[in-house]
Design an enzyme around this catalytic site. Structure first.
Site, PDB file in Angstrom:
ATOM      1  N   GLU A 128      52.086 -20.373 -18.877  1.00 30.57           N
ATOM      2  CA  GLU A 128      51.753 -19.966 -17.719  1.00 30.57           C
ATOM      3  C   GLU A 128      52.265 -20.643 -16.354  1.00 30.57           C
ATOM      4  O   GLU A 128      52.632 -19.954 -15.487  1.00 30.57           O
ATOM      5  CB  GLU A 128      50.388 -19.578 -17.555  1.00 30.57           C
TER       6      GLU A 128
ATOM      7  N   ASP B  32      35.549 -27.708 -27.268  1.00 29.58           N
ATOM      8  CA  ASP B  32      37.022 -28.498 -27.661  1.00 29.58           C
ATOM      9  C   ASP B  32      36.728 -29.980 -28.220  1.00 29.58           C
ATOM     10  O   ASP B  32      37.529 -30.116 -29.133  1.00 29.58           O
ATOM     11  CB  ASP B  32      37.491 -28.770 -26.279  1.00 29.58           C
TER      12      ASP B  32
ATOM     13  N   GLY C  22      30.847 -27.277 -19.107  1.00 33.74           N
ATOM     14  CA  GLY C  22      31.911 -26.458 -19.403  1.00 33.74           C
ATOM     15  C   GLY C  22      31.280 -25.210 -20.090  1.00 33.74           C
ATOM     16  O   GLY C  22      30.289 -24.883 -19.920  1.00 33.74           O
ATOM     17  N   PHE C  23      32.099 -24.446 -20.784  1.00 32.36           N
ATOM     18  CA  PHE C  23      31.678 -23.254 -21.185  1.00 32.36           C
ATOM     19  C   PHE C  23      30.640 -23.250 -22.189  1.00 32.36           C
ATOM     20  O   PHE C  23      29.883 -22.545 -22.314  1.00 32.36           O
ATOM     21  CB  PHE C  23      32.814 -22.445 -21.942  1.00 32.36           C
ATOM     22  N   GLY C  24      30.906 -24.430 -23.153  1.00 31.88           N
ATOM     23  CA  GLY C  24      29.756 -24.616 -24.249  1.00 31.88           C
ATOM     24  C   GLY C  24      28.438 -25.028 -23.894  1.00 31.88           C
ATOM     25  O   GLY C  24      27.234 -24.325 -23.954  1.00 31.88           O
TER      26      GLY C  24
END
Lengths: 434, 434
Positions: free
Chosen positions: B176, B306, B19-21
């Protein structure tokens, strides 16, 4: 059927299938005094000529599919139902479907073709077909999963089976798939899998007849072979598959290849709905039709496109199973249906051969148009232009163009993702073939 | 593990999750004297902030995913394995995975979060989560299938259940999604389904607290609500879900809504691998870490993003579960790991809040950056720009941009296709949640 609420007194034309033929037929019936009801098990039209690019990570599935409802937006005499046809019951002029019975005044079978395993359960179970979008996504996942697995496989034979590819059938699909996998190996996999020795990956194209691209010119056939061999594909003509058990393929020349990747593009057959008498089915599992696309013995049931075999002087076994033939038959039948409804004489169908082409890879394609034949870079651009223009929808053309331009300059493929892992054992009839 | 063939004598950092991390951490370790081994059950990175556009037919799945191997192309100290982690065994410094045991010198848990059904098997079975690409594709298929089914449903309650949408959770995802479905109804479905009375389709957004977008400014919260109501969404704050049986949802205000479409975005929880002691798990199912992202009681196991809860003065319950927090922790941990390996003192992590934003629909977004707040058209363009620039890969940015420009002018969505029909009954653990 709710649809009957919006019915007028116009006769109802039911069209089974939203492929090239069904779409042209429905479009041509716009503003005519008929009610058009199209059925398809998918809610989208598939641009089959580019499925191989979805399978090999070059295009997203969504860019070669187009929602059927959207094609006919604003066509007030058109209704769509997302349904599976179970059988035709001509005596009562109804078809039985997954959403109930639907009556027709005129019925058009435009179901196209499906993969032909020539009766072999073994081949059907172990090889990968590529006639639908889910199938091409399964193929993409399988290729990538096998590469990942090869990294951790210690047994040399099992490792080699994960890395070897055998593509069966030297028609346009087989040639394009083989070329595309060879380019994937050359430009992408080498960088993605620095741990793998790419020399261990072999790509075979197996064709039963002596030539590739059977119906094309000798010149194009020879160029296709040369192009493939330049890309490192091992082309085996005059060779057939004897057996395949999921791990090892045996060929008619007694060659044995360890492989987990057998891509089956060696044949198609008409997808004939139940209820069509067996004696109307001819070579290739197609339905015999007269020169007005009418199925023998019925005056209200027609067949067009891949599923129809119209025997003519030039094409005794029916027209080629290509998009232009289906589109022309669809357009022609629309005019004939109106004539028939108005009790006028229908006109016999005449096929205009627009030529044929196949792409082998970057700057490598072959084109035959009438007596004109050309190969190489220009042919490749022509191939791209024709395919881009044939795609339905401006957004799709734009997205495909962006992908192609990007790939051209980066030598890369954008979408090598395992979105849904492929698992042969958990495949059901439903997920595998639809 | 083959991977050890290319091992040097460098210490091995195993990262669970791309993921992003995990990505930022691996990138920052490029050219450092460590061996990086990343594991992920997918072979791609998912840009989660745009999953809702995949679910509602605005984007193709492939344009918000990026092959993990490609991100690290040419990074010689990086290895990737497509594998599922089964458990961590700290005593032996190994993790057990679907491809065997893997040893580590340093282990980083960067597994992110999963949907939190707060223990309700009923909600888990009947509602639709949206944390992964397969889940968002299932959601897309379900929405379209229910619309198709509503056309042939005669029973008015069952028909209404097929057409009603309930979105739970008033965070960015819920807001959203609700806005996007409302625009789908307004601009697309009306044309696609001329047979349907669009007034029969209701969209509810249900939130337990008194406000939408909890952590944002009052101004943005109120604008978000106003924007949603302008689009026709029925916003129910201070309301919780009491029960849902697949056909009828009961709310805490005793309201009952017939619906087959319940979209669950009411909570997330850390995805904690087995082997982490239970007493390290805090609120939201996250793993308690110290200011160096170290899990209590270990000096070689870390958690970022997260799944990690680092209690600080400003964030007593841990940092927000957003991409910038994960990215900053990943980058920071890379520096700290090198310090730790070199027996230097690591530095405590400090979060830089870059602000937050949410989009409700065309020309309607809300942005908070420090003390600056703005809403409407400009906010919407800022939202698009930031998301476009955060996407991994030039091709993805280009394809998303093309889709957005095209949608802006056509008021249309390109990809409303049922590629794989959704069937709740045939869902397995494997296909549903991954």
């Amino acid at each position: 059927m709710n649809s009957q609420d919006s019915t007028t007194n116009f006769p109802r034309v039911v069209i089974i299938g939203g492929g090239f033929g069904g779409i042209q037929l429905s479009k041509k019936l716009r503003d005519k005094e008929v009610q058009v009801l199209m059925l398809d098990r998918h809610n989208y039209h598939t641009f089959q000529p580019l499925l191989y690019q979805v399978a090999t990570g070059g295009l997203e599935a969504d860019s070669i599919a187009f929602p059927l409802r959207k094609i006919f937006k604003g066509q007030s005499n058109f209704l769509f139902r997302n349904a599976e046809v179970q059988s035709i019951i001509p005596e009562r002029k109804v078809i039985s479907t997954s959403i109930g019975e639907i009556s027709y005044d005129y019925l058009v079978v435009a179901t196209g073709s499906d993969t032909n395993f020539f009766g072999s359960k073994e081949l059907e179970h172990y090889t990968m077909p590529m006639k639908t979008i889910p199938e091409s996504l399964n193929l993409r996942s399988m290729i990538l999963q096998n590469l990942e697995e090869s990294l951790i496989e210690k047994d040399p034979i099992r490792k080699s089976a994960l890395l070897n590819f055998v593509i069966t059938g030297g028609g346009p699909t087989g040639v394009e798939l083989a070329g595309s996998i060879a380019e994937l190996k050359r430009h992408v996999l080498k960088k993605d899998y620095p741990e793998l020795d790419m020399n261990e990956m072999n790509i075979y194209l197996v064709e039963g007849s002596p030539v590739l691209l059977g119906p094309m010119s000798k010149q194009s056939q020879e160029h296709a072979r040369k192009f493939l061999e330049e890309l490192g594909v091992i082309v085996l003509t005059d060779t057939r598959v004897s057996s395949y058990d999921g791990d090892k393929i045996v060929l008619s020349n007694n060659q044995e290849i360890a492989t987990k990747n057998v891509l089956w593009s060696a044949g198609v057959k008409g997808e004939v709905p139940e209820g069509i008498p067996m004696d109307r089915i001819v070579r290739g599992g197609r339905i015999k039709v007269d020169h007005f696309n009418r199925i023998d013995g019925y005056d209200d049931i027609f067949a067009i496109g891949d599923v129809a075999a119209m025997s003519t002087e030039d094409y005794p076994n029916g027209h080629p199973g290509v998009a232009p033939a289906a589109m022309q038959q669809g357009q022609h039948l629309a005019n004939n249906l109106i004539k028939i409804i108005n009790k006028e004489e229908p006109e016999p169908f005449k096929y205009k051969d627009k030529g044929s082409m196949a792409t082998i890879g970057r700057n490598r394609a072959v084109v035959d148009v009438g007596k004109i034949r050309f190969q190489g870079v220009f042919a490749w651009f022509v191939w791209m232009f024709v395919h881009l223009m044939s795609l339905v929808g401006f957004r799709n053309r734009l997205v495909v163009l962006v992908n192609w331009i990007w790939s051209y300059f980066s030598y890369d493929r954008g979408t090598r993702l395992i979105i849904r892992p492929f698992n042969r054992e958990s495949m059901t009839e439903d997920t595998a073939n639809k």
